[in-house]
Each structure stands twice: as structure tokens, then as C-alpha cells.
Design an enzyme around this catalytic site. Structure first.
Site, short mmCIF file in Angstrom:
data_model
loop_
_atom_site.label_atom_id
_atom_site.label_comp_id
_atom_site.label_asym_id
_atom_site.label_seq_id
_atom_site.Cartn_x
_atom_site.Cartn_y
_atom_site.Cartn_z
N LYS A 159 3.89 -5.94 -6.88
CA LYS A 159 3.35 -4.88 -7.06
C LYS A 159 2.58 -3.80 -5.88
O LYS A 159 1.82 -4.05 -5.22
CB LYS A 159 1.34 -5.02 -7.58
CG LYS A 159 0.68 -3.95 -8.02
CD LYS A 159 -1.30 -4.22 -7.62
CE LYS A 159 -2.04 -3.67 -7.56
NZ LYS A 159 -1.25 -2.28 -7.03
N GLY A 180 -8.49 -7.02 0.68
CA GLY A 180 -7.98 -7.79 1.35
C GLY A 180 -9.25 -9.39 0.63
O GLY A 180 -8.72 -10.60 0.60
N ALA A 182 1.32 -1.34 0.47
CA ALA A 182 -0.45 0.17 0.21
C ALA A 182 1.18 0.92 -0.07
O ALA A 182 1.79 1.45 0.16
CB ALA A 182 -0.72 0.28 1.38
N ALA A 222 6.02 -0.68 15.21
CA ALA A 222 6.79 -2.20 15.63
C ALA A 222 7.59 -2.38 15.01
O ALA A 222 8.09 -2.06 14.53
CB ALA A 222 5.95 -2.74 14.66
N GLU A 228 -12.64 2.37 9.09
CA GLU A 228 -12.03 3.14 8.92
C GLU A 228 -11.43 4.26 7.80
O GLU A 228 -11.53 3.59 6.78
CB GLU A 228 -10.14 1.53 9.46
CG GLU A 228 -8.92 2.85 8.84
CD GLU A 228 -7.60 0.96 8.13
OE1 GLU A 228 -7.39 2.09 8.77
OE2 GLU A 228 -8.55 0.93 7.94
N GLU A 257 -2.58 -8.65 5.22
CA GLU A 257 -2.20 -7.55 6.64
C GLU A 257 -3.23 -6.74 6.11
O GLU A 257 -2.86 -6.02 5.35
CB GLU A 257 -0.58 -7.21 6.93
CG GLU A 257 -0.12 -6.52 7.96
CD GLU A 257 -0.85 -4.62 8.48
OE1 GLU A 257 -2.01 -4.65 8.79
OE2 GLU A 257 -0.18 -4.05 7.54
#
EC number: 1.2.1.3
Length: 509
Positions: free
Chosen positions: A183, A244, A158, A459, A395, A261
Site C-alpha cells: 500500500k 504507527g 509514505a 543513510a 515533528e 519506522e
């Protein structure tokens, strides 16, 4: 303003890319990458036609046997060299990430550092692709498990992390013996080209086939080709839940493997035992960092009634100090949204908040005037809301923070936190041991990431990254995430002079 960096990364500084014989430029329609920082065109690149895609697959198929035959530690050496090239290009690539995506320069540098860190992790992992040995119930038999490369790994990433998430997948997939096809987002194609150029140089310097790592450029149709392609053994997709679900259903229809994810709707619980200064810092950084365009961005702040007024006042004061502007200026805290479509989604969310009965504590809006010519800069928003509002359950990739009041125990707050479709990241701010341990127990957070006294965003490479429910269930990056890029095999060796048959069956032979 980015010409020097493009030259350093061996990307032509002209606006329109031309065919150089390298497959990542493609022969399809032209995509124009425009920076949300100033609205100017960064570069025009060719998207991949179906013919380009087939050529990429042919090169990947030709390379996978060669690459998988190289010992894993030797594959790790190639990844180590890639990490070293990233160190040398960190400043230029970090600035490109900042300019093309819109995140701050420090965040751009941080994203490249994540690439370097996962390369270091993968190098060590290349010597630790362990299987297991088990005792057999049959005499003079040995059993063990081992892992083999899958073959071709397709990576869909993304715009919000245009280089790091690819590297999380690429570094592990490569040391596991797979070849990769990437991609990247059509919104940040120049970042993809830059990374491919760096890795392609490493492969060329080691006389390895270029098909070990390839990129294709394009939109949703390209992703559909990859998802439906039986030649791609694993599709690792990072992005929206909507995307997804489409990838998952298409891959599942051919009984393929997918690693997902997806979206997050992340909350911080603030109990009466929280350090409120730490809480304010964690909430503000989590909500406005990357202009709220992280999958781990803090969307909801669930605050106990006893400290609600104090937290609200502190947040309003902190938001009053935020500086919004050019992300390459280190004095600014908040950069632009990725494009005008993202701005429209932000404005629609503000309308929904008020129509559902929410109250804006810090009002929003699109900034105009000098420095905001791209019309992608928006004001971070704080809204009082209820967890059940449709817009709160959704979201929105923008700096909107929902302030939600709770009464009762930590269990009541956890119930609110878990009452959304997504399950990526979560946090509790408390100095009470009982509350912290309850939050981390099986009765606590249902998210893939659960933190105590630290926010939802960010993270470390060492931990597996991903979430549950509509976040997809996949895990990338550290821990034992490498297993997703390999196929598992159980082996039994009979070193006796007889063959014991199951269930005591015998033959008079």
C-alpha cells in the site's frame, strides 16, 4: 511535462486510468494525483475496493507456496533482474518521483539508486541467510537454528520516499521467500504503479505468478484492513507516529508481527570544537533538503553558547542564498511541500513558534506568482526557540529549523537532544574525541542513528535504518534487518539410540 516518462514506464498518459484486468488499478473510488510542482493533475487512478483487496490476498496466498519453494539464490536472481530493470529506467522513474512528490530531480534519481543498491545488497544476502549451530548438553544430539519465510509481508509506505522505502522492504522480503502486498501513499500512487509494472514484467518474463508482488491503492482504511488481516504475517509500516501507533495496536491485538519506522525529531549538536563550515553545510542540507519532508530532516540545532553567534550568522547568510522553485530545475535548492494540507501545517507551526515566545530569524511564508501556481512552495524558516516548546517537541514535515542554545558540557547537549519523544537520527559536530565518543556511548544519543561530523539526513544501504521510542523500534534495509522478514526456528536432532528426559525423569518402559 511527464508524458514521455509515463510512456517509458508503460503507464498510460491519459488522465483517467481504465481497467486493464490488472489488479492494481482497482474498482474503488478514483484518486487524482496532482503534482505539487505545478498543481496540474498527473493521473487519475482507481483505489482498491474491499473486493479488489480480497482478490489481491487470494493471488498472494496462491503464490506464496511456489515462491518460498524456490531456492533463495534463485529468488535473488529475480531481484537482480529487477535491479537491472531499475537501472534501465532510472531517469524516467527518477523524474516521475520528482514530479509527483516534489523533491529535486537529483533526489529522485538518488531514490531510484537506493532501490538499485538494496537489490544488489539483497542478491548477496540471498546466499547468506545464515542460522547457527550450538553444542547440545545431551550426548549424541545436534542443535541448530534456521530461518524460514513468514509468508505474506504487507508494506505500507509514505509519500516522502514513494519508491525507495518500499524497495528496502520488498527486496529483502522477496529473497527471504515472502510474497509482498504494497500500500503506497495515496498522495503518490503513480510511483507505486510504475514500480509494480517494472517488477511484474520481471516476474512474467520468468513465468512466475503475479501474486508474488501486488499493490493496493487507497487511504487509511486500506491500511486498517492490512493491519487487522491475520493472513498478513508481517506489516511493515513507514509514516507518522500517529499512524504507527494505530497499526501497532491493531497488529498486536491479533498477536501479529509489525515493523515500524515512524517519525523523527532530529538534532545536530554543535560543540565549541566543531568545524563551523562543515556544520553549516550539514545543517542547511539536513533542514531544507526535500523541503524538510524527510523523516531524517534536521529539526533542531543545539549550539554551544561559545559558537552560537557565529553559527547563527552563517546560517542566516546561507538561507539568503537558497533558490526555491521547480525541483526539476537543477539550479533550485528547495522544491514544494507535498500538498496544501502540508502548507497549512507549516503555517500553523509558525504561529505556534511566536505564540510560545520563539523568534523568527529567517521568516517564512507561502510563495505566490509565476512558477508557484500550486501554492505549495514555502520559505525555509530559522527560529530561535527552547527545546521544551510544544511545537519544538512536535515533528512538522516542513523546512523549519529550531536554533537552540546550550551551555555546559556535551552531556548537557545530549540531554536536550534526547528530551523528545522520537529517536530516529542524531549527529554531533566536533573534532574533540572525548565529545564524539561520549555521544556514541550508552550515555549518549538514544537514537537509532548517531553520526559524528555528518548530518542527520541520508543513510547507506549497508546499515540498518530505524529508530527508538516513538520512532517505532523497527529496522529496515541493511545489516541483519533480513531477520525481521523470517521466522526463527530451533532444531534438535537426536542421533543416539536413547531419549534422555529433562530433570532426570525416567520411565520403566
Amino acid at each position: 511535462m511527464i508524458r514521455k516518462e509515463l510512456k517509458s514506464l508503460n503507464i498510460a498518459s491519459t488522465k483517467e486510468g481504465t481497467s486493464t484486468g490488472q489488479h492494481w488499478f482497482g474498482e474503488g473510488e478514483i484518486l487524482t494525483s496532482s503534482s505539487p510542482v505545478d498543481g496540474k493533475d498527473l493521473k487519475r487512478v482507481f483505489s482498491s475496493s474491499k473486493q479488489d483487496y480480497e482478490q489481491v490476498l487470494e493471488k498472494a496466498i496462491a503464490a506464496k507456496g511456489i515462491w518460498s519453494s524456490i531456492p533463495a539464490p534463485k529468488r535473488g536472481e529475480i531481484v537482480r533482474q529487477f535491479g537491472d530493470r531499475l537501472r534501465a529506467q532510472k531517469s524516467a522513474l527518477g523524474k516521475l518521483v520528482s514530479y509527483e512528490m516534489g523533491k529535486s530531480y537529483q533526489e529522485g534519481l538518488g531514490e531510484v539508486q537506493e532501490m538499485i543498491d538494496i537489490c544488489d545488497f539483497a542478491v548477496g544476502q540471498s546466499r547468506q541467510l545464515y542460522g547457527f549451530t550450538m553444542h547440545s548438553e545431551r550426548p549424541a544430539h545436534r542443535m541448530y537454528e534456521q530461518y524460514h519465510p513468514l509468508g505474506i509481508v504487507g508494506i505500507i509506505s509514505a509519500f516522502n520516499f514513494p519508491v525507495a522505502v518500499w524497495a528496502w522492504n520488498a527486496a529483502l522480503a522477496l529473497v527471504c521467500g515472502n510474497v509482498i502486498i504494497w500500500k503506497g501513499s495515496e498522495k503518490t500512487p503513480v510511483c507505486s504503479i510504475a514500480c509494480q509494472m517494472i517488477l511484474a514484467e520481471v516476474l512474467a518474463d520468468n513465468d512466475l505468478p503475479e501474486g508474488i508482488s501486488s499493490i493496493c491503492t487507497g487511504g487509511a482504511e486500506l491500511g486498517r484492513w492490512m493491519a487487522a488481516d491475520k493472513r498478513i504475517d508481517l506489516v511493515s509500516a513507514t509514516g507518522s507516529t500517529r499512524m504507527g501507533k494505530e497499526v501497532a495496536s491493531t497488529v498486536a491485538a491479533r498477536l501479529g508481527k509489525s515493523l515500524l519506522e515512524l517519525g523523527g525529531n532530529n538534532a545536530i549538536i554543535v560543540t565549541p570544537h566543531a568545524d563551523l563550515k562543515m556544520t553549516t553545510m550539514a545543517a542547511v542540507f539536513g533542514a531544507v533538503g526535500t523541503a524538510g519532508q524527510r523523516c531524517t530532516s534536521t529539526r533542531r540545532l543545539i549550539v554551544h553558547n561559545d559558537v552560537y553567534d557565529q553559527v547563527r550568522t552563517a546560517l542566516i547568510d546561507a538561507y539568503g542564498q537558497l533558490k526555491i522553485g521547480d525541483p526539476l530545475d537543477v539550479e533550485n535548492h528547495v522544491g514544494p511541500l507535498i500538498d496544501r494540507q502540508a502548507v497549512d501545517n507549516y503555517l500553523a507551526a509558525l504561529e505556534d513558534i511566536e505564540s510560545e515566545g520563539g523568534r523568527l530569524l529567517v521568516a517564512g511564508g507561502v510563495l505566490q506568482g509565476k512558477g508557484y501556481e500550486s501554492k505549495c512552495y514555502v520559505k525555509p524558516v530559522i527560529a530561535e526557540a527552547e527545546n521544551y516548546y510544544r511545537i519544538v517537541q512536535t515533528e512538522t514535515f516542513a523546512p523549519i529549523l529550531y536554533l537552540i542554545r546550550y551551555e555546559g558540557t556535551i552531556a548537557d547537549a545530549i540531554a536536550l537532544q534526547n528530551d523528545v519523544a522520537q529517536g530516529l537520527s542524531s549527529a554531533v559536530m566536533t573534532n574533540n574525541l572525548h565529545e564524539a565518543e561520549h555521544f556514541l556511548s550508552h550515555r549518549g544519543s538514544d537514537c537509532g542513528i548517531a553520526n559524528v561530523n555528518i548530518g542527520t539526513s541520508g543513510a547507506e544501504i549497508g546499515g540498518a535504518f530505524g529508530g527508538e521510542k516513538e520512532t517505532g523500534g523497527g529496522r529496515e534495509s541493511g545489516s541483519d534487518a533480513w531477520k525481521a522478514y523470517m521466522r526463527r526456528q530451533t532444531n534438535t536432532i537426536n542421533y543416539s539410540d536413547s531419549i534422555p528426559l529433562a530433570q532426570g525423569i525416567t520411565f520403566n518402559l
